[in-house]
Design an enzyme around this catalytic site. Sequence first.
Site, PDB file in Angstrom:
ATOM      1  N   CYS A 117     -35.069 -25.717  59.842  1.00 23.81           N
ATOM      2  CA  CYS A 117     -36.764 -25.566  60.048  1.00 23.81           C
ATOM      3  C   CYS A 117     -37.122 -25.214  61.449  1.00 23.81           C
ATOM      4  CB  CYS A 117     -37.307 -26.887  59.376  1.00 23.81           C
ATOM      5  SG  CYS A 117     -36.726 -26.757  57.568  1.00 23.81           S
TER       6      CYS A 117
HETATM    7  C1  UDX Z   1     -35.757 -22.912  52.436  1.00 24.75           C
HETATM    8  C2  UDX Z   1     -37.070 -22.160  52.265  1.00 24.75           C
HETATM    9  O1  UDX Z   1     -37.037 -21.236  51.240  1.00 24.75           O
HETATM   10  C3  UDX Z   1     -37.376 -21.622  53.615  1.00 24.75           C
HETATM   11  O2  UDX Z   1     -38.633 -20.870  53.745  1.00 24.75           O
HETATM   12  C4  UDX Z   1     -37.424 -23.074  54.381  1.00 24.75           C
HETATM   13  O3  UDX Z   1     -38.121 -22.572  55.657  1.00 24.75           O
HETATM   14  C5  UDX Z   1     -36.126 -23.471  54.546  1.00 24.75           C
HETATM   15  O4  UDX Z   1     -35.667 -24.023  53.206  1.00 24.75           O
HETATM   16  P1  UDX Z   1     -33.176 -22.530  51.832  1.00 24.75           P
HETATM   17  O5  UDX Z   1     -33.394 -23.265  50.521  1.00 24.75           O
HETATM   18  O6  UDX Z   1     -32.715 -23.493  52.803  1.00 24.75           O
HETATM   19  O7  UDX Z   1     -34.571 -21.986  52.355  1.00 24.75           O
HETATM   20  O8  UDX Z   1     -32.523 -21.216  51.785  1.00 24.75           O
HETATM   21  P2  UDX Z   1     -31.087 -20.879  51.310  1.00 24.75           P
HETATM   22  O9  UDX Z   1     -30.234 -22.129  51.156  1.00 24.75           O
HETATM   23  O10 UDX Z   1     -30.631 -19.833  51.960  1.00 24.75           O
HETATM   24  O11 UDX Z   1     -31.351 -20.483  49.827  1.00 24.75           O
HETATM   25  C6  UDX Z   1     -32.002 -19.483  49.197  1.00 24.75           C
HETATM   26  C7  UDX Z   1     -31.222 -19.035  47.770  1.00 24.75           C
HETATM   27  O12 UDX Z   1     -32.187 -18.011  47.195  1.00 24.75           O
HETATM   28  C8  UDX Z   1     -29.948 -18.586  47.940  1.00 24.75           C
HETATM   29  O13 UDX Z   1     -29.018 -19.410  46.944  1.00 24.75           O
HETATM   30  C9  UDX Z   1     -29.947 -17.304  47.442  1.00 24.75           C
HETATM   31  O14 UDX Z   1     -28.742 -16.671  46.821  1.00 24.75           O
HETATM   32  C10 UDX Z   1     -31.235 -17.088  46.600  1.00 24.75           C
HETATM   33  N1  UDX Z   1     -31.880 -15.763  46.801  1.00 24.75           N
HETATM   34  C11 UDX Z   1     -32.377 -15.529  47.707  1.00 24.75           C
HETATM   35  C12 UDX Z   1     -32.198 -15.133  45.433  1.00 24.75           C
HETATM   36  O15 UDX Z   1     -31.874 -15.754  44.286  1.00 24.75           O
HETATM   37  N2  UDX Z   1     -32.665 -14.008  45.241  1.00 24.75           N
HETATM   38  C13 UDX Z   1     -33.406 -13.520  46.372  1.00 24.75           C
HETATM   39  O16 UDX Z   1     -33.793 -12.185  46.475  1.00 24.75           O
HETATM   40  C14 UDX Z   1     -32.960 -13.841  47.765  1.00 24.75           C
HETATM   41  C1  UDX Z   2     -37.600 -31.176  59.767  1.00 23.42           C
HETATM   42  C2  UDX Z   2     -38.781 -32.205  59.489  1.00 23.42           C
HETATM   43  O1  UDX Z   2     -38.625 -33.610  59.816  1.00 23.42           O
HETATM   44  C3  UDX Z   2     -38.992 -32.257  57.967  1.00 23.42           C
HETATM   45  O2  UDX Z   2     -40.381 -32.966  57.708  1.00 23.42           O
HETATM   46  C4  UDX Z   2     -39.694 -30.791  57.486  1.00 23.42           C
HETATM   47  O3  UDX Z   2     -39.896 -30.389  56.223  1.00 23.42           O
HETATM   48  C5  UDX Z   2     -38.269 -30.038  57.798  1.00 23.42           C
HETATM   49  O4  UDX Z   2     -37.903 -30.093  59.355  1.00 23.42           O
HETATM   50  P1  UDX Z   2     -34.846 -31.436  59.369  1.00 23.42           P
HETATM   51  O5  UDX Z   2     -34.975 -30.240  59.941  1.00 23.42           O
HETATM   52  O6  UDX Z   2     -34.232 -31.717  58.128  1.00 23.42           O
HETATM   53  O7  UDX Z   2     -36.488 -31.926  58.868  1.00 23.42           O
HETATM   54  O8  UDX Z   2     -34.514 -32.770  60.490  1.00 23.42           O
HETATM   55  P2  UDX Z   2     -35.035 -33.562  61.531  1.00 23.42           P
HETATM   56  O9  UDX Z   2     -34.520 -34.975  61.057  1.00 23.42           O
HETATM   57  O10 UDX Z   2     -36.507 -33.519  61.345  1.00 23.42           O
HETATM   58  O11 UDX Z   2     -34.355 -33.165  62.699  1.00 23.42           O
HETATM   59  C6  UDX Z   2     -34.360 -32.009  63.433  1.00 23.42           C
HETATM   60  C7  UDX Z   2     -33.817 -31.773  64.485  1.00 23.42           C
HETATM   61  O12 UDX Z   2     -34.361 -32.525  65.701  1.00 23.42           O
HETATM   62  C8  UDX Z   2     -32.352 -32.362  64.564  1.00 23.42           C
HETATM   63  O13 UDX Z   2     -31.389 -31.417  65.146  1.00 23.42           O
HETATM   64  C9  UDX Z   2     -32.290 -33.628  65.340  1.00 23.42           C
HETATM   65  O14 UDX Z   2     -30.883 -34.033  65.857  1.00 23.42           O
HETATM   66  C10 UDX Z   2     -33.119 -33.333  66.174  1.00 23.42           C
HETATM   67  N1  UDX Z   2     -33.996 -34.469  66.836  1.00 23.42           N
HETATM   68  C11 UDX Z   2     -34.640 -35.268  66.275  1.00 23.42           C
HETATM   69  C12 UDX Z   2     -34.027 -34.421  68.499  1.00 23.42           C
HETATM   70  O15 UDX Z   2     -33.289 -33.657  69.089  1.00 23.42           O
HETATM   71  N2  UDX Z   2     -34.616 -35.592  69.021  1.00 23.42           N
HETATM   72  C13 UDX Z   2     -35.333 -36.474  68.246  1.00 23.42           C
HETATM   73  O16 UDX Z   2     -35.871 -37.354  68.984  1.00 23.42           O
HETATM   74  C14 UDX Z   2     -35.280 -36.251  66.792  1.00 23.42           C
END
Ligand code: UDX
Ligand code: UDX
Length: 446
Positions: A279
């Site tokens: 993200c």
């Molecule tokens: C999600 C959100 O969708 C993204 O916008 C956000 O920023 C991060 O998290 P994520 O769930 O992590 O993405 O994506 P991914 O694990 O890649 O899953 C997407 C799934 O959709 C896969 O299982 C893929 O096979 C499926 N897919 C993709 C379909 O079924 N149809 C498609 O056309 C494309």
């Molecule tokens: C993040 C947001 O927290 C969540 O609310 C949003 O929906 C998706 O993005 P996530 O990516 O799962 O979630 O992890 P997070 O715990 O936020 O950590 C993100 C990254 O920042 C990690 O690589 C972590 O190691 C890093 N981090 C966090 C730092 O480098 N320093 C810090 O002080 C805190």
Amino acid sequence: MTSISVIGAGYVGLVTGLGLADLGHRVTCVDMDPVRLDAIDSGRVPFHEPGLDELLARNLGTTFSVTDDLDLAVRESSVTFLAVGTPSDENGIDLTFVEAACADLGRVIADKPDQHVVVVKSTVVPGTTDGPVTAALERASGKAAGDEFSVAANPEFLTEGRAVVDFFEPDRIVIGVDDPHAEAVLREVYRSFADTPLVVTNARTAEMIKYASNALLATMISFTNELANLGAAVGGIDTTEVMTGVHLSRYLTSYTDEGPVRAEISSFLEAGCGFGGSCLPKDVAALSAHAASVGSGHVVLDAVLDTNRNQPGELVGLVEQELGTLESKAVVVLGLAFKPDTSDIRESPAIPVIERLLAGGATVKVHDPVVRLEDLPDAISSAVTQVTDLHEAVESGEALVLVTRWDQYQELPALLDALSQPPLLVDGRRVIDPRSVARYAGIGHS
Ligand code: UDX
Ligand code: UDX
């Protein structure tokens, strides 16, 4: 009870789908990946996420199912959540998957008698739901949005490793709608969360809330890292102590009768080797590219990314400085996941750290409690070896480089203390007390 289809049984789609099913809605997740579908259908969650196995076991076959048949799933539901991936690079967000899914969805909506609601759950830049998504749906269905079907934006705020808790105990629910039918349907979907703050706004504002939230967290991390590097360059400044002083400000710590309570946001003000994951890096890059495309300024966002790209080099620089050279040195990287409690290595700082160590001629071993060698990119997995036991890992190198805050690395001082010639510990997360090990270097410590 609402009948819901979710397109994309990835991380977000599966957590959301199972969460909604557990609340009593009837949910079908659609995915095109047969391996993933088979796994889920036989009760296995295809990634590491605490609590999700139990949710699947509880709901599979009753309120929850998976399929590759998008037509049927959409036809039998009144709401479809779009949760396909939205990758992005410096040129912006890639809507290929979203648009392909909209084309499929639109063809089903074309002869569906009810006012179907399409909810964009994937993270998309402001203006996507009421722009390209609506256009693709109208094109494929031949129907008009707002009158004959509805669109909505409903961003997710799931944190990996605690996504199930985040689903059931949300801090907010954001609903971006441009017509009353979509609002009524989404209010019904989230009826169980009566005590949760609900933001009802238009679609593009909802989309912006998601980006603004992640950009703030990323900015705080890069801000701290820039200060850490500055402190080290000045010399004699320990960033951990600096931040302890900063955290005690009443803006970040509430002083209650029970004592001081640190604000959660403080956990994004810790120095380290940078943020990763699916993200923060992607969303800041996408927002910056979007700002450029509409002719708006983005210097802060770009600086946040620059500082973050720099941090793995800072960490490897410390190893080189302390060992004199990287050439032929045995170095153990502790932690591959982008953060603890997940097997996710997307954008993990461990990758550039390993690449730089290898480029400098070091022999690299890696340790992670969850991530396997075969999960790494081929160029890396073929060039490093994995050590599964932490005791063995600490004895395997002249330097240990801590990249991920796994809990078990708290044992390091004791493990190192037991060795006659302990290696150097280079702390990329500032989780070890510098005084507790014989040879220490860390980001923002000088
Ligand atoms: C999600 C959100 O969708 C993204 O916008 C956000 O920023 C991060 O998290 P994520 O769930 O992590 O993405 O994506 P991914 O694990 O890649 O899953 C997407 C799934 O959709 C896969 O299982 C893929 O096979 C499926 N897919 C993709 C379909 O079924 N149809 C498609 O056309 C494309
Ligand atoms: C993040 C947001 O927290 C969540 O609310 C949003 O929906 C998706 O993005 P996530 O990516 O799962 O979630 O992890 P997070 O715990 O936020 O950590 C993100 C990254 O920042 C990690 O690589 C972590 O190691 C890093 N981090 C966090 C730092 O480098 N320093 C810090 O002080 C805190």
